[in-house]
Design an enzyme around this catalytic site. Structure first.
Site, PDB file in Angstrom:
ATOM      1  N   HIS A 159       0.828  -1.210   0.000  1.00 48.05           N
ATOM      2  CA  HIS A 159       0.000   0.000   0.000  1.00 48.05           C
ATOM      3  C   HIS A 159       0.858   1.254   0.000  1.00 48.05           C
ATOM      4  CE1 HIS A 159       1.027   0.744   4.179  1.00 48.05           C
ATOM      5  NE2 HIS A 159       0.682  -0.502   4.462  1.00 48.05           N
ATOM      6  N   ASP A 185       4.201  -4.936   3.417  1.00 45.18           N
ATOM      7  CA  ASP A 185       5.635  -5.235   3.384  1.00 45.18           C
ATOM      8  C   ASP A 185       5.910  -6.612   3.954  1.00 45.18           C
ATOM      9  OD1 ASP A 185       4.866  -4.514   5.928  1.00 45.18           O
ATOM     10  OD2 ASP A 185       6.570  -3.217   6.310  1.00 45.18           O
TER      11      ASP A 185
END
Length: 457
Positions: free
Chosen positions: A84, A359
């Protein structure tokens, strides 16, 4: 604020009058977000403060020459896993001046607006979102909530969509110019920042051209496989959960942590680690907000120690941990390609799969692929998997890129990796959903570890 179970998320028009300055600068579920946030550092901060630049990676690793011309291949399928965009921090560094995370930082650019709906995987009501609920229960200084996608983050995702548009619509006419749900499948974790990131990417990819509502599919928290699910997988929690706390006690990391804690004037009783420090530091730098001056001399060390922690937590040498972290997701990616190769009538028109993740999805995925470069992925980083068919031999090949740079996967003879070689390279990590859930519940012979700090994603 508890989100409704079923929402048609239609972003209202807002007066996108953002000062240019903003674009140049600005329990277990909670801990899950700290890593996702901490790791989701911004490209802008990375490029300004560290060397070498993330998007200009060592060409010997990221731009290997292929002995075969791309014109020999016909593109059949694209899958993109993306992190994101920039967001508010999940938690501030304690005992230091807090930044003002004001609502103006969250204004929605008009060009990122589309009509979309969020559903479960079957198209029914959106599942409950306990991670998001934990964010909304807290308020940052300035009035916003932790982990919210910012205007800068929205623009980053829109820009990624524009990059994909140039590649797959303008340069090679692979996709139709407007959104077509038969061609494009969008999957997101059930967290607002990833859902909004997917929406912004689609707006950039199709330039807001749509004749139908864009569906974004998500999954209930306990069954989510788009990130390492310590809550839904008991075995993963036992095998790896304790390593979160353990990583901060490793001699070199612990020594540096004591030093930076003293330099920042943080009381010894405060809970602190390098992932938390990096998260807050990167978020501030990305949005042009003040950061403790002492961190100027610590930036490179903070970056390194945060990655050292992740390396210990996910332990790429431990096959089982990586299997439990991303094994079922890797199987989904392989299965999507296999279905295309087999010419399945189901979703036969599908050309693009989009996965809005974190991540903590990208790093273990890169480890499993054998191309993790020991750097934290920046906001809006992407891993792209392309399936090609050789025009003459009709054999299938897979090409992987990371942040736009081609990767040669260990075990593959070329950047264009023969499908058989690629499947073999991932065979030791990919898990079917049935096998994954069976293993997750097989904990009888696993020695119990200390339960402290096992709650992060």
């Amino acid at each position: 604020m508890t989100l409704p179970r079923y929402v048609k998320l239609h972003i209202p028009a807002s007066s996108f009058i953002q000062p240019a300055l903003k674009f140049v600068m600005r329990s277990w579920w909670t801990r899950l977000s700290v890593l996702g946030a901490a790791g989701l550092g911004s490209t802008l901060w990375w490029q300004k403060k560290t060397e070498p630049v993330q998007t200009n990676l060592d060409s010997s690793k990221t731009s290997p020459s292929s002995g075969q011309s791309s014109s020999q291949y016909e593109l059949k399928l694209v899958q993109v896993l993306f992190r994101h965009g920039a967001r508010t921090p999940l938690k501030s560094i304690p005992d230091v001046l807090e930044a003002q995370w004001v609502p103006d930082l969250l204004e929605v650019p008009a060009h990122t607006k589309i009509d979309y709906v969020v559903t479960d995987l079957q198209g029914g009501p959106r599942p409950p979102a306990p991670v998001e609920d934990s964010y909304r229960a807290k308020t940052l200084t300035g009035g916003t909530h932790p982990g919210q996608l910012t205007t800068i983050g929205m623009q980053q995702m829109y820009d990624l969509g524009v990059r994909l548009r140039k590649q797959y619509i303008q340069d090679m006419a692979f996709l139709t110019p407007s959104f077509n749900r038969k061609e494009v499948y969008i999957r997101s974790t059930n967290i607002v920042r990833t859902i909004e990131s997917a929406k912004c990417l689609v707006a950039g990819l199709f330039q807001q051209k749509q004749t139908e509502i864009v569906p974004i599919f998500t999954e209930e928290a306990e069954r989510e496989v788009l990130y390492p699910n310590y809550y839904g997988c008991k075995l993963l929690k036992l095998r790896s959960g304790y390593r979160w706390a353990e990583s901060s006690t490793l001699p070199d990391i612990a020594s540096d942590l004591r030093s930076i804690q003293s330099a920042l004037g943080i009381q010894s009783h405060q809970r602190l680690d390098f992932i938390l420090i990096r998260d807050d530091m990167v978020a501030r730098e990305t949005h042009g907000l003040p950061c403790p001056a002492v961190l100027d001399s610590w930036r490179a060390r903070v970056e390194q120690r945060a990655v050292d922690m992740i390396d210990h937590i996910f332990d790429p040498s431990n096959r089982e941990i990586l299997q439990l972290c991303v094994g079922p997701f890797l199987h989904i990616l392989l299965n999507n390609m296999e279905m295309k190769v087999q010419g399945s009538a189901l979703d036969g028109d599908r050309k693009l799969f989009l996965y809005s993740v974190h991540d903590t999805t990208l790093m273990p995925s890169l480890m499993a692929l054998g191309v993790f470069d020991k750097r934290w992925p920046p906001y809006a980083a992407d891993i792209t998997l392309e399936l090609h068919q050789h025009r003459q031999t009709k054999q299938y090949y897979v090409k992987i890129s990371y942040i736009g740079q081609d990767q040669k996967i260990p075990g593959c003879s070329d950047v264009y990796c023969p499908m058989g070689e690629f499947k073999q390279a991932l065979a030791m990590y990919a898990l079917t959903e049935e096998s994954y859930h069976t293993r997750c519940n097989s904990t009888q012979d696993v020695p119990s570890q200390s339960p402290r700090n096992t709650s992060r994603l």
